[in-house]
Design a protein around this motif. Structure first.
Motif, mmCIF file in Angstrom:
data_model
loop_
_atom_site.group_PDB
_atom_site.id
_atom_site.type_symbol
_atom_site.label_atom_id
_atom_site.label_comp_id
_atom_site.label_asym_id
_atom_site.label_seq_id
_atom_site.Cartn_x
_atom_site.Cartn_y
_atom_site.Cartn_z
ATOM 1 N N LYS A 54 0.834 -1.196 0.000
ATOM 2 C CA LYS A 54 0.000 0.000 0.000
ATOM 3 C C LYS A 54 0.876 1.256 0.000
ATOM 4 C CE LYS A 54 -3.254 2.575 2.902
ATOM 5 N NZ LYS A 54 -3.982 2.614 4.178
ATOM 6 N N HIS A 55 0.485 2.222 -0.826
ATOM 7 C CA HIS A 55 1.153 3.532 -0.839
ATOM 8 C C HIS A 55 0.091 4.600 -0.590
ATOM 9 C CE1 HIS A 55 4.887 1.764 -2.291
ATOM 10 N NE2 HIS A 55 5.453 2.940 -2.151
ATOM 11 N N GLY A 56 -0.299 4.717 0.667
ATOM 12 C CA GLY A 56 -1.325 5.673 1.026
ATOM 13 C C GLY A 56 -2.648 5.335 0.364
ATOM 14 N N PRO A 57 -3.630 6.219 0.422
ATOM 15 C CA PRO A 57 -4.930 5.961 -0.186
ATOM 16 C C PRO A 57 -5.014 6.400 -1.642
ATOM 17 C CG PRO A 57 -5.022 7.968 1.102
ATOM 18 C CD PRO A 57 -3.620 7.443 1.257
ATOM 19 N N HIS A 58 -3.885 6.892 -2.202
ATOM 20 C CA HIS A 58 -3.939 7.563 -3.497
ATOM 21 C C HIS A 58 -2.969 7.045 -4.558
ATOM 22 C CE1 HIS A 58 -0.729 9.332 -1.139
ATOM 23 N NE2 HIS A 58 -0.199 9.812 -2.247
ATOM 24 N N SER A 59 -1.948 6.304 -4.153
ATOM 25 C CA SER A 59 -0.911 5.860 -5.090
ATOM 26 C C SER A 59 -0.977 4.342 -5.252
ATOM 27 C CB SER A 59 0.466 6.284 -4.562
ATOM 28 O OG SER A 59 1.442 6.267 -5.573
ATOM 29 N N PRO A 60 -0.668 3.804 -6.427
ATOM 30 C CA PRO A 60 -0.835 2.368 -6.670
ATOM 31 C C PRO A 60 0.033 1.464 -5.798
ATOM 32 C CG PRO A 60 0.328 3.409 -8.493
ATOM 33 C CD PRO A 60 -0.183 4.509 -7.629
ATOM 34 N N ILE A 61 -0.440 0.256 -5.581
ATOM 35 C CA ILE A 61 0.263 -0.744 -4.778
ATOM 36 C C ILE A 61 1.657 -1.007 -5.338
ATOM 37 C CG2 ILE A 61 0.256 -3.223 -4.225
ATOM 38 C CD1 ILE A 61 -2.829 -2.934 -3.899
ATOM 39 N N GLY A 62 1.787 -0.918 -6.636
ATOM 40 C CA GLY A 62 3.082 -1.165 -7.272
ATOM 41 C C GLY A 62 3.921 0.086 -7.460
ATOM 42 N N THR A 63 3.705 1.109 -6.654
ATOM 43 C CA THR A 63 4.439 2.370 -6.814
ATOM 44 C C THR A 63 5.948 2.172 -6.922
ATOM 45 O OG1 THR A 63 2.771 3.804 -5.783
ATOM 46 C CG2 THR A 63 5.055 4.536 -5.653
ATOM 47 N N ASP A 64 6.529 1.441 -5.993
ATOM 48 C CA ASP A 64 7.987 1.221 -6.024
ATOM 49 C C ASP A 64 8.424 0.446 -7.255
ATOM 50 O OD1 ASP A 64 8.155 2.541 -3.630
ATOM 51 O OD2 ASP A 64 8.316 0.750 -2.406
ATOM 52 N N LEU A 65 7.620 -0.535 -7.638
ATOM 53 C CA LEU A 65 7.927 -1.349 -8.811
ATOM 54 C C LEU A 65 7.835 -0.514 -10.093
ATOM 55 C CD1 LEU A 65 8.465 -4.145 -10.089
ATOM 56 C CD2 LEU A 65 5.995 -4.502 -10.112
ATOM 57 N N ILE A 66 6.771 0.266 -10.204
ATOM 58 C CA ILE A 66 6.581 1.123 -11.378
ATOM 59 C C ILE A 66 7.697 2.156 -11.461
ATOM 60 C CG2 ILE A 66 5.062 2.849 -12.426
ATOM 61 C CD1 ILE A 66 2.728 1.286 -10.970
ATOM 62 N N HIS A 67 8.015 2.746 -10.319
ATOM 63 C CA HIS A 67 9.072 3.759 -10.256
ATOM 64 C C HIS A 67 10.400 3.198 -10.762
ATOM 65 C CE1 HIS A 67 11.897 6.302 -7.494
ATOM 66 N NE2 HIS A 67 12.035 6.620 -8.767
ATOM 67 N N VAL A 68 10.825 2.076 -10.198
ATOM 68 C CA VAL A 68 12.139 1.542 -10.541
ATOM 69 C C VAL A 68 12.152 0.988 -11.970
ATOM 70 C CG1 VAL A 68 11.915 -0.865 -9.747
ATOM 71 C CG2 VAL A 68 14.066 0.373 -9.400
ATOM 72 N N ARG A 69 11.014 0.507 -12.420
ATOM 73 C CA ARG A 69 10.905 0.032 -13.810
ATOM 74 C C ARG A 69 11.096 1.187 -14.785
ATOM 75 N NH1 ARG A 69 5.047 -1.101 -14.913
ATOM 76 N NH2 ARG A 69 5.315 -2.997 -13.698
ATOM 77 N N GLU A 70 10.413 2.295 -14.527
ATOM 78 C CA GLU A 70 10.529 3.472 -15.397
ATOM 79 C C GLU A 70 11.924 4.086 -15.308
ATOM 80 O OE1 GLU A 70 8.369 4.661 -17.550
ATOM 81 O OE2 GLU A 70 6.824 3.177 -17.078
ATOM 82 N N TRP A 71 12.464 4.100 -14.116
ATOM 83 C CA TRP A 71 13.804 4.636 -13.877
ATOM 84 C C TRP A 71 14.826 3.924 -14.765
ATOM 85 C CZ3 TRP A 71 15.899 4.725 -8.130
ATOM 86 C CH2 TRP A 71 17.089 5.449 -8.072
ATOM 87 N N ALA A 72 14.805 2.598 -14.726
ATOM 88 C CA ALA A 72 15.743 1.809 -15.530
ATOM 89 C C ALA A 72 15.480 1.993 -17.026
ATOM 90 C CB ALA A 72 15.639 0.335 -15.151
ATOM 91 N N ALA A 73 14.207 1.983 -17.401
ATOM 92 C CA ALA A 73 13.851 2.105 -18.816
ATOM 93 C C ALA A 73 14.324 3.426 -19.409
ATOM 94 C CB ALA A 73 12.339 1.973 -18.977
ATOM 95 N N HIS A 74 14.224 4.494 -18.651
ATOM 96 C CA HIS A 74 14.682 5.791 -19.141
ATOM 97 C C HIS A 74 16.207 5.864 -19.185
ATOM 98 C CE1 HIS A 74 10.511 6.957 -18.554
ATOM 99 N NE2 HIS A 74 10.765 8.123 -19.111
ATOM 100 N N ALA A 75 16.866 5.251 -18.213
ATOM 101 C CA ALA A 75 18.327 5.311 -18.153
ATOM 102 C C ALA A 75 18.971 4.612 -19.353
ATOM 103 C CB ALA A 75 18.829 4.699 -16.854
ATOM 104 N N VAL A 76 18.441 3.441 -19.728
ATOM 105 C CA VAL A 76 19.075 2.670 -20.798
ATOM 106 C C VAL A 76 18.822 3.250 -22.187
ATOM 107 C CG1 VAL A 76 19.111 0.531 -19.469
ATOM 108 C CG2 VAL A 76 17.128 1.038 -20.909
ATOM 109 N N LYS A 77 18.005 4.280 -22.260
ATOM 110 C CA LYS A 77 17.829 4.954 -23.545
ATOM 111 C C LYS A 77 19.095 5.715 -23.935
ATOM 112 C CE LYS A 77 12.803 5.558 -23.352
ATOM 113 N NZ LYS A 77 11.671 6.537 -23.254
ATOM 114 N N SER A 78 19.858 6.132 -22.929
ATOM 115 C CA SER A 78 21.090 6.865 -23.228
ATOM 116 C C SER A 78 22.347 6.042 -22.952
ATOM 117 C CB SER A 78 21.145 8.167 -22.421
ATOM 118 O OG SER A 78 21.050 7.916 -21.047
ATOM 119 N N GLU A 79 22.226 4.962 -22.161
ATOM 120 C CA GLU A 79 23.373 4.073 -21.899
ATOM 121 C C GLU A 79 22.850 2.651 -21.828
ATOM 122 O OE1 GLU A 79 27.192 3.014 -21.695
ATOM 123 O OE2 GLU A 79 26.512 5.088 -21.891
#
Length: 289
Positions: free
Chosen positions: A54-79
């Motif tokens: 749970k991430h409060g009453p407003h953010s998805p259960i997978g917040t950490d997973l979504i965050h780190v997934r997007e983080w990696a996906a954006h990083a490998v676009k340049s490296e």
């Protein structure tokens, strides 16, 4: 006519080049492209680790997973590096009282992480970067890292641990609206990040439905108990997500991506860690002989 023919072949070449680009995600690679991915990545694989909680009453259960997934996906676009698929097996026992939490026994998450690293290495990677997106994982991951020295491994694991950037911190503090001391879980920082990455998943109208304040129900100076988090934040919400903005999220995201790209480049160029690791194992094998 000659100009049109030239343009046609240029577009055709461009289309073929685009079609032949190697995906970064492991699960999107064609098996016949794996050797190319190994070469292009310098045998480097990113293992992004999130969690389901749970991430409060407003953010998805997978917040950490979504965050780190997007983080990696954006990083490998340049490296370029290969990114392991969604991994959400970490330490999250403190949230078992909330719906949607996926908490496996400690032995299972330990064995699973080591087996995953072993399998990544078996497929040809000798450098694995753990990119952690969950605040409940660091102690577990650091102990896991040190325990890798317990037996010989033919690969090196790097736990990304960004250093303090004073200029970024100063601007961060300036833009931050809520109490910095209490912004820990599903608060302004995490909410802003998801507002930037995935605004479609956010339910900001519910951010004030529950309290994210410290309830202060246990006061034991100089003592640690496993129930400390629940005693303070029974709603599994620490901070004020309602104050988050997408603009703040973009500021955070731009910095974290740029910082990780620098670390990724360092890992890909590193020739020392594996050498020293093997030297260590060799000396261990000689003890008592």
């Amino acid at each position: 006519m000659k100009t049109y023919i030239t343009l046609f072949f240029a577009l055709l070449f461009s289309a073929n080049t685009f079609a032949q680009e190697i995906p970064a995600r492991w699960d999107e690679l064609v098996a016949s492209d794996f050797p190319k991915a190994l070469e292009k990545s310098s045998k480097t694989c990113i293992l992004p680790i999130g969690i389901l909680e749970k991430h409060g009453p407003h953010s998805p259960i997978g917040t950490d997973l979504i965050h780190v997934r997007e983080w990696a996906a954006h990083a490998v676009k340049s490296e370029y590096a290969v990114v392991f698929p969604d991994y959400f097996y970490g330490q999250i026992n403190e949230a078992r009282h909330q719906p949607g939490t996926f908490a496996l026994p400690s032995k299972v998450i330990w064995d699973l992480l080591e087996a995953t690293c072993d399998e990544i290495a078996r497929n040809g990677f000798d450098k694995i970067i753990i990119l952690n997106g969950h605040g409940g994982n660091p102690e577990f991951l650091e102990f896991f890292m040190q325990s890798l020295l317990n037996k010989r491994h033919n690969y090196a694991v790097y736990l990304y641990h960004p250093e303090n950037d004073s200029a970024y911190t100063a601007q961060y503090n300036k833009m931050h609206k809520s109490d910095l001391k209490t912004d820990q879980h599903a608060g302004e920082r995490e909410t802003a990040t998801l507002l930037y990455y995935r605004p479609d998943l956010m339910r900001m109208d519910r951010a004030n439905d529950q309290s994210g304040a410290n309830q202060g129900r246990s006061k034991l100076p100089d003592l640690y108990t496993p129930i400390w988090w629940y005693a303070a934040y029974p709603n599994h919400y620490a901070g004020d997500g309602a104050k988050a903005t997408s603009e703040f999220g973009k500021f955070i995201v731009d910095h974290e991506i740029a910082s990780f790209v620098k670390a990724l480049k360092t890992v890909k160029a590193d020739t020392t860690t594996l050498k020293l690791q093997n030297e260590f194992y060799d000396r261990v094998d000689k003890v008592g002989k």
